[in-house]
Design an enzyme around this catalytic site. Structure first.
Site, short mmCIF file in Angstrom:
data_model
loop_
_atom_site.label_atom_id
_atom_site.label_comp_id
_atom_site.label_asym_id
_atom_site.label_seq_id
_atom_site.Cartn_x
_atom_site.Cartn_y
_atom_site.Cartn_z
N PHE A 100 10.33 0.62 4.00
CA PHE A 100 10.17 0.55 2.55
C PHE A 100 8.94 -0.33 2.25
O PHE A 100 8.67 -1.28 2.99
CB PHE A 100 11.44 -0.05 1.93
CG PHE A 100 11.48 0.00 0.44
CD1 PHE A 100 11.76 1.19 -0.22
CD2 PHE A 100 11.24 -1.14 -0.32
CE1 PHE A 100 11.80 1.24 -1.60
CE2 PHE A 100 11.26 -1.10 -1.70
CZ PHE A 100 11.55 0.10 -2.35
N THR A 110 8.05 -2.82 0.61
CA THR A 110 8.13 -4.28 0.55
C THR A 110 8.46 -4.94 1.88
O THR A 110 8.43 -6.16 2.00
CB THR A 110 9.20 -4.72 -0.47
OG1 THR A 110 10.47 -4.20 -0.06
CG2 THR A 110 8.87 -4.22 -1.87
N LYS A 111 8.77 -4.14 2.91
CA LYS A 111 9.14 -4.71 4.20
C LYS A 111 7.92 -5.32 4.91
O LYS A 111 6.77 -5.05 4.56
CB LYS A 111 9.78 -3.63 5.08
CG LYS A 111 11.12 -3.11 4.54
CD LYS A 111 12.17 -4.21 4.50
CE LYS A 111 13.57 -3.69 4.26
NZ LYS A 111 13.83 -3.25 2.88
N ASN A 112 8.19 -6.12 5.95
CA ASN A 112 7.10 -6.77 6.68
C ASN A 112 6.12 -5.76 7.25
O ASN A 112 4.92 -6.02 7.34
CB ASN A 112 7.66 -7.63 7.82
CG ASN A 112 8.42 -8.84 7.31
OD1 ASN A 112 8.91 -8.85 6.19
ND2 ASN A 112 8.52 -9.86 8.14
#
Length: 370
Positions: free
Chosen positions: A183, A185-187
């Site tokens: 997704f 917003t993930k790292n």
């Protein structure tokens, strides 16, 4: 000053030329599903986490569901997990036809309390899903020992923990299967939805690859009931550009976390609880999450002063209306319930400036000076 929860714009500007070039190559090839970019990413992620196989899927939620199905979880089975996690963890268990069985959390790491798992095991238990919440690994030695003793599968939910480590091992090389989310917003974030499963087990890999294409092998011949869950070439191409930078970004997050902790401890002392990084665990700080008694009031104050924050997660899964039929009630998992009332995640991203962090901490300090 305005401080966002996440700002991806600087990262994009750094990678812009390479991303545009690789996206153009996808468009030119006109191959958009399960092509060379997906194959490259599957191999690269597997190598990155010391697994043998990567299976690209549509999202992290499907990664969990497909893993459960491949491990033989079905209607009537039970799967043990934490109530303090994103809904997808419990939702995947229910979608597989199984019953989520919740176990309270360790208040220090927010992860499942491994000392409480064994008492929750029954003859119906088929798997454990530990969640490596906020980017720090759960107690995997204890979990794997329990799983081996009872001959049950371990499916790691590492949606927030790509790059994290436990006692020198990558999250991805320990359990039977490990699930990631890409997704945005993930790292390691795509420019849309995406997910990945990694495993060392060739039979599991084969099952997972069949399940993600409607359960067919060969094409149009269906021996199991699968569904459509494929990582597309565009997202894979973006992730292939980003992956070589992930270690550097993890270190930048860790440096930001160190600076936050230093400032918060200096200015606020015991008024708040800063994150604890347990020995022999490499925390990748998907979120920097503090604990405060008057969380909602502090969050409102921060918002009024331009500081974004998030609550991950305000309602534990055992108290979600959709799981009311399981019969859990308030008080069943006190640590998870207390965390849900106290946690607050502060802005965190690799490119965050020190002056932004200083402003965030100054606003928290100002709140407590009222």
């Amino acid at each position: 000053m305005k401080v966002p929860m996440l700002d991806l714009s600087e990262q994009y500007q750094i990678l812009k030329d390479e991303i545009i070039e690789t996206l153009d190559s996808v468009m030119t090839s006109s191959r958009f599903i399960l092509g060379d970019n997906v194959k490259q990413l599957e191999a690269s992620i597997a190598k990155f986490v010391n697994a043998n196989y990567g299976i690209g899927v549509a999202n992290g939620s499907d990664a969990l569901h497909i893993s459960l199905q491949a491990c033989g979880v079905q209607a009537g089975d039970e799967v043990i997990t934490t109530p303090f996690t994103f809904f997808a963890t419990g939702g995947a268990i229910a979608r597989a036809g199984a019953t989520p069985v919740y176990v309270d959390i360790d208040p220090v790491t927010f992860n499942i309390d491994a000392t409480k798992i064994e008492e929750a095991i029954t003859e119906k238990t088929k798997a454990i899903i530990p969640v490596h919440l906020y980017g720090q690994a759960a107690d995997m030695d204890a979990i794997m020992e329990i799983a081996k003793k009872h001959q049950i599968s371990v499916i790691e939910d590492a949606a927030q923990a790509i790059g994290a480590e436990y006692k020198g091992k990558k999250i991805g090389e320990i359990g039977d299967a490990t699930c990631y989310s890409f997704f945005p917003t993930k790292n390691l974030g795509a420019y849309g939805d995406g997910g990945m499963i990694v495993t060392k087990d060739q039979q599991l890999e084969e099952k997972m690859k069949i399940i993600r294409v409607h359960g067919s092998k060969p094409k149009y011949y269906h021996h199991v009931l699968g569904y459509n869950s494929r990582l597309d070439e565009i997202q894979a191409a973006v992730l292939n550009v980003k992956l070589p930078h992930l270690n550097k970004w993890s270190e930048m997050r860790r440096e930001n976390a160190r600076y936050y902790t230093q400032l918060l401890n200096e200015k606020l002392g015991e008024k708040i609880v800063t994150p604890t990084e347990v020995a022999e665990r490499y925390h990748v700080y998907h979120q920097y999450t503090i604990r405060v008694k008057n969380r909602d009031d502090l969050q409102s104050f921060l918002k009024e002063n331009g500081v974004a924050s998030m609550i991950y997660y305000p309602v534990p899964l055992h108290l979600q209306p959709v799981f009311a039929h399981l019969g859990y009630k308030e008080g069943d998992f006190p640590e998870a319930e207390r965390a849900a009332k106290e946690v607050l995640s502060l802005p965190m991203f690799p490119e965050m400036k020190k002056e932004q962090q200083e402003y965030v901490v100054n606003m928290i300090a100002k709140y407590y000076e009222q």
